[in-house]
Design an enzyme around this catalytic site. Structure first.
Site, PDB file in Angstrom:
ATOM      1  N   LYS A  77       0.825  -1.262  -0.034  1.00 42.36           N
ATOM      2  CA  LYS A  77       0.093   0.046   0.080  1.00 42.36           C
ATOM      3  C   LYS A  77       0.893   1.269   0.015  1.00 42.36           C
ATOM      4  O   LYS A  77       0.529   2.352  -0.896  1.00 42.36           O
ATOM      5  CB  LYS A  77      -0.940   0.102   1.225  1.00 42.36           C
ATOM      6  CG  LYS A  77      -1.635   1.327   1.465  1.00 42.36           C
ATOM      7  CD  LYS A  77      -2.536   1.460   2.790  1.00 42.36           C
ATOM      8  CE  LYS A  77      -1.668   1.611   4.095  1.00 42.36           C
ATOM      9  NZ  LYS A  77      -1.485   2.951   4.327  1.00 42.36           N
ATOM     10  N   ASN A  78       1.854   1.394   0.902  1.00 42.86           N
ATOM     11  CA  ASN A  78       2.481   2.656   1.105  1.00 42.86           C
ATOM     12  C   ASN A  78       3.523   2.760  -0.149  1.00 42.86           C
ATOM     13  O   ASN A  78       3.591   3.894  -0.477  1.00 42.86           O
ATOM     14  CB  ASN A  78       3.359   2.700   2.352  1.00 42.86           C
ATOM     15  CG  ASN A  78       2.644   2.570   3.640  1.00 42.86           C
ATOM     16  OD1 ASN A  78       1.363   3.133   3.419  1.00 42.86           O
ATOM     17  ND2 ASN A  78       2.971   2.341   4.895  1.00 42.86           N
ATOM     18  N   CYS A 127      -4.122   8.201   9.939  1.00 39.29           N
ATOM     19  CA  CYS A 127      -4.038   7.473  11.166  1.00 39.29           C
ATOM     20  C   CYS A 127      -3.695   8.472  12.400  1.00 39.29           C
ATOM     21  O   CYS A 127      -2.535   9.091  12.249  1.00 39.29           O
ATOM     22  CB  CYS A 127      -3.601   6.290  11.062  1.00 39.29           C
ATOM     23  SG  CYS A 127      -4.218   5.008  10.482  1.00 39.29           S
ATOM     24  N   ARG A 180       2.224  14.436  13.669  1.00 34.74           N
ATOM     25  CA  ARG A 180       2.883  13.947  12.267  1.00 34.74           C
ATOM     26  C   ARG A 180       2.866  15.153  11.577  1.00 34.74           C
ATOM     27  O   ARG A 180       2.448  15.812  10.511  1.00 34.74           O
ATOM     28  CB  ARG A 180       1.962  13.102  11.532  1.00 34.74           C
ATOM     29  CG  ARG A 180       1.834  11.767  12.386  1.00 34.74           C
ATOM     30  CD  ARG A 180       0.742  10.814  11.820  1.00 34.74           C
ATOM     31  NE  ARG A 180       1.667  10.106  10.771  1.00 34.74           N
ATOM     32  CZ  ARG A 180       0.983   9.008   9.982  1.00 34.74           C
ATOM     33  NH1 ARG A 180      -0.182   8.617  10.335  1.00 34.74           N
ATOM     34  NH2 ARG A 180       1.762   8.378   9.202  1.00 34.74           N
ATOM     35  N   ASP A 224       4.838   0.123  11.867  1.00 32.85           N
ATOM     36  CA  ASP A 224       3.577  -0.449  11.443  1.00 32.85           C
ATOM     37  C   ASP A 224       3.330  -1.922  11.778  1.00 32.85           C
ATOM     38  O   ASP A 224       2.149  -2.232  11.944  1.00 32.85           O
ATOM     39  CB  ASP A 224       3.466  -0.404  10.094  1.00 32.85           C
ATOM     40  CG  ASP A 224       3.277   1.212   9.769  1.00 32.85           C
ATOM     41  OD1 ASP A 224       3.119   1.964  10.430  1.00 32.85           O
ATOM     42  OD2 ASP A 224       3.060   1.418   8.391  1.00 32.85           O
ATOM     43  N   ARG A 240      -8.744   0.322   5.215  1.00 32.66           N
ATOM     44  CA  ARG A 240      -7.641   1.358   4.674  1.00 32.66           C
ATOM     45  C   ARG A 240      -6.419   0.501   3.851  1.00 32.66           C
ATOM     46  O   ARG A 240      -5.884   1.158   2.984  1.00 32.66           O
ATOM     47  CB  ARG A 240      -7.111   2.323   5.551  1.00 32.66           C
ATOM     48  CG  ARG A 240      -8.112   3.240   6.070  1.00 32.66           C
ATOM     49  CD  ARG A 240      -7.444   4.153   7.055  1.00 32.66           C
ATOM     50  NE  ARG A 240      -6.444   4.894   6.176  1.00 32.66           N
ATOM     51  CZ  ARG A 240      -5.808   5.834   6.804  1.00 32.66           C
ATOM     52  NH1 ARG A 240      -6.276   6.311   8.000  1.00 32.66           N
ATOM     53  NH2 ARG A 240      -4.855   6.630   6.057  1.00 32.66           N
TER      54      ARG A 240
HETATM   55  C1  UD1 Z   1       5.237   6.463   6.427  1.00 33.07           C
HETATM   56  C2  UD1 Z   1       4.025   5.278   6.327  1.00 33.07           C
HETATM   57  C3  UD1 Z   1       3.545   4.818   7.752  1.00 33.07           C
HETATM   58  C4  UD1 Z   1       4.734   4.558   8.638  1.00 33.07           C
HETATM   59  C5  UD1 Z   1       5.640   5.487   8.996  1.00 33.07           C
HETATM   60  C6  UD1 Z   1       7.025   5.119   9.472  1.00 33.07           C
HETATM   61  C7  UD1 Z   1       3.193   5.718   4.372  1.00 33.07           C
HETATM   62  C8  UD1 Z   1       1.864   6.324   3.535  1.00 33.07           C
HETATM   63  N1  UD1 Z   1       2.908   5.827   5.750  1.00 33.07           N
HETATM   64  O1  UD1 Z   1       4.371   7.412   7.067  1.00 33.07           O
HETATM   65  O2  UD1 Z   1       2.614   3.767   7.577  1.00 33.07           O
HETATM   66  O3  UD1 Z   1       4.168   4.169   9.995  1.00 33.07           O
HETATM   67  O4  UD1 Z   1       6.334   5.992   7.573  1.00 33.07           O
HETATM   68  O5  UD1 Z   1       7.581   3.964   8.969  1.00 33.07           O
HETATM   69  O6  UD1 Z   1       4.004   5.516   3.687  1.00 33.07           O
HETATM   70  N2  UD1 Z   1       8.493  13.464  10.992  1.00 33.07           N
HETATM   71  C9  UD1 Z   1       8.708  15.020  11.378  1.00 33.07           C
HETATM   72  N3  UD1 Z   1       8.678  15.871  10.307  1.00 33.07           N
HETATM   73  C10 UD1 Z   1       8.167  15.469   9.164  1.00 33.07           C
HETATM   74  C11 UD1 Z   1       8.062  14.071   8.684  1.00 33.07           C
HETATM   75  C12 UD1 Z   1       7.925  13.202   9.706  1.00 33.07           C
HETATM   76  O7  UD1 Z   1       9.389  15.311  12.367  1.00 33.07           O
HETATM   77  O8  UD1 Z   1       8.070  16.320   8.257  1.00 33.07           O
HETATM   78  C13 UD1 Z   1       8.554  12.643  12.076  1.00 33.07           C
HETATM   79  C14 UD1 Z   1       7.229  11.988  12.395  1.00 33.07           C
HETATM   80  O9  UD1 Z   1       6.382  12.546  13.358  1.00 33.07           O
HETATM   81  C15 UD1 Z   1       7.567  10.591  13.060  1.00 33.07           C
HETATM   82  C16 UD1 Z   1       8.909  10.277  12.026  1.00 33.07           C
HETATM   83  O10 UD1 Z   1       9.355  11.476  11.513  1.00 33.07           O
HETATM   84  O11 UD1 Z   1       7.935  10.469  14.238  1.00 33.07           O
HETATM   85  C17 UD1 Z   1       8.757   9.256  11.009  1.00 33.07           C
HETATM   86  O12 UD1 Z   1       7.645   9.683   9.866  1.00 33.07           O
HETATM   87  P1  UD1 Z   1       7.703   9.331   8.607  1.00 33.07           P
HETATM   88  O13 UD1 Z   1       8.741   8.322   8.176  1.00 33.07           O
HETATM   89  O14 UD1 Z   1       7.456  10.568   7.877  1.00 33.07           O
HETATM   90  O15 UD1 Z   1       6.235   8.718   8.393  1.00 33.07           O
HETATM   91  P2  UD1 Z   1       5.006   8.845   7.140  1.00 33.07           P
HETATM   92  O16 UD1 Z   1       5.902   9.041   5.922  1.00 33.07           O
HETATM   93  O17 UD1 Z   1       4.142  10.072   7.563  1.00 33.07           O
END
Ligand code: UD1
Length: 430
Positions: free
Chosen positions: A22-23, A117, A122, A305, A397
């Site tokens: 999915k991701n 979620c 985030r 996850d 989802r």
């Molecule tokens: C993606 C996945 C999600 C998974 C996560 C971590 C998708 C659609 N979702 O989410 O299922 O749980 O990776 O493997 O692929 N952060 C910041 N600033 C930013 C972005 C992120 O501080 O601009 C922090 C977040 O709060 C979190 C960490 O970085 O603590 C990791 O987040 P991130 O890897 O970005 O998660 P997603 O890409 O949202």
């Protein structure tokens, strides 16, 4: 509102086929708009998040055909708007990938602030930092992110924190920027590599995906391609945990075992036997489950996850286990629901202290989010009696035909959408 109803206690045995990730799919279909030629993507999971993303893309004018549920043909020459409606964004956080894709191609995009979620704060500061350092103006107001660049110019970008979303978004924009972009402290997740491979198959010049440093030489334009999405490591892991907790023996097929190493290793620590094949993993869960300690980390560490599913398994393992959630700060909300099934788990900050109990008792619980919802299903499969899970739209989802696939390996589980149907299920299985 639909529910899953489960009669627990059966050992799961047999074979289950895993779908596309999915991701990875969410980012790849967004990136497909970066060319004016037609792109064909297959091994797409037919799940709600992917369908919402397709809806968002159609809404801005992208032409999308779906010859079958797992294939899309995308042509973006018909794009009429560079602004993605809140209606879609509030449903899936990954719709922010349209920012990087549109910015790369049209040097301009507007997307509402993302939903997804509720597993902790985030932020999107790293995405913003990346776009800005390539010369884009970024405006965050009225619940919208607007990005605009006269010229998008490659740069050296250090990520303060490892972020899958920011790495992919910056990689997409940089693909069509002028000059060279280096992303340091990049995420190494399999889907980052899959998106890079996809973009390269459209003519991008990306090196180093899967390592800490990704180097992108911008190109003028991208061309059409045909691409198959990698298997979903989280769906695979979920079935592996279901096999483990029910003392089953399941061959999880169509996977890349390397992507599952952290999960396999923790299942071995917990007393399971794992046999790896070229594109399958067999989980044998006979014998007692035992305690272990887990910390979630960016890939190749143990995936966040998979954290709720692991906790559910350790909830019935002998001794005291700990699960340390180091990525998201609010990812133990399901523990209260699990306690209603008899679990003995104490959460202190980002650590769950799990005192293994003999077994779970069936109860009526609610899925608080996608992966925690799947974890409650796993608990239900192992529980004594009937478990009813509400709010399964979260689970839908990210899991395609979840109940059908579980039934295929011996689970007693049905989807219902009324109290009468629940009562009939209970009568039938008691
Ligand atoms: C993606 C996945 C999600 C998974 C996560 C971590 C998708 C659609 N979702 O989410 O299922 O749980 O990776 O493997 O692929 N952060 C910041 N600033 C930013 C972005 C992120 O501080 O601009 C922090 C977040 O709060 C979190 C960490 O970085 O603590 C990791 O987040 P991130 O890897 O970005 O998660 P997603 O890409 O949202």
């Amino acid at each position: 509102m639909e529910q899953y109803v489960i009669k627990g206690g059966n050992s799961l045995t047999g074979e289950v086929e895993i779908g596309g990730a999915k991701n990875a799919a969410l980012a790849i279909i967004a990136a497909a708009i970066m060319t004016d030629e037609t792109v064909v993507i297959d091994n797409l999971p037919d799940v709600r998040d992917v369908n919402v993303m397709i809806g968002a893309m159609e809404d801005i004018g992208v032409h999308i055909e779906r010859p079958d549920p797992h294939t899309v043909k995308i042509n973006a020459t018909t794009i009429g708007r560079l602004s993605v409606d809140y209606e879609y964004i509030k449903k899936i956080r990954a719709s922010y990938y349209l920012l990087g894709a549109l910015l790369g191609k049209y040097k301009k995009a507007e997307v509402a602030l993302p939903g997804g979620c509720d597993i902790g704060s985030r932020p999107i500061d790293l995405h913003v930092k990346g776009f800005k350092s390539m010369g884009a103006d970024v405006d965050l107001s009225y619940g919208l992110i607007s990005v605009n660049a006269k010229r998008l110019i490659g740069n050296h970008i250090y990520m303060d924190k490892v972020s899958v979303g920011a790495t992919i978004n910056i990689m997409m924009a940089a693909t069509l920027a002028e000059g060279k972009t280096t992303i340091e402290n990049a995420a190494k997740e399999p889907h980052v590599v899959d998106v890079a491979n996809f973009l390269n198959s459209m003519g991008a010049n990306i090196r180093g995906a899967g390592t800490d440093v990704i180097r992108i030489h911008g190109v003028n334009k991208l061309h059409g391609t045909e691409y198959s999405v990698i298997p979903d490591q989280i769906e695979a892991g979920t079935f592996m945990f279901a096999a483990a907790i029910t003392g089953g023996d399941v061959l999880v097929k169509n996977v890349i075992p390397k992507h599952l190493e952290a999960t396999s290793s923790k299942l071995i620590d917990a007393g399971c036997q794992i046999v790896e094949y070229d594109d399958a993993v067999r989980v044998i869960g006979r014998g007692k489950l035992v305690n272990t300690q887990v910390t979630t980390l960016p890939y190749p560490g143990f995936p966040t996850d998979m954290q709720p599913q692991m906790t559910v398994v350790l909830g019935v393992a002998e001794g005291v286990s700990t699960v340390n959630e180091s990525i998201f700060e609010n990812r133990f909300k399901y523990v209260d629901e699990l306690a209603r099934m008899g679990a003995n788990i104490q959460v202190e900050g980002n650590i769950a202290i799990i005192r293994g109990v003999e077994g779970y008792e069936g109860a009526r619980v609610s899925a608080p989010d996608l992966r925690a919802g799947a974890a409650l299903v796993i608990a239900g499969l192992a529980a004594k009696g009937v478990t009813i899970i509400d709010d399964i739209h979260y689970i839908q989802r990210g899991y395609e035909r979840f109940e059908e696939k579980l039934r295929g390996i011996g689970a007693v589980i049905e989807k219902t959408d009324s109290e009468q149907q629940i009562d009939r299920f209970i009568e039938r299985v008691s």
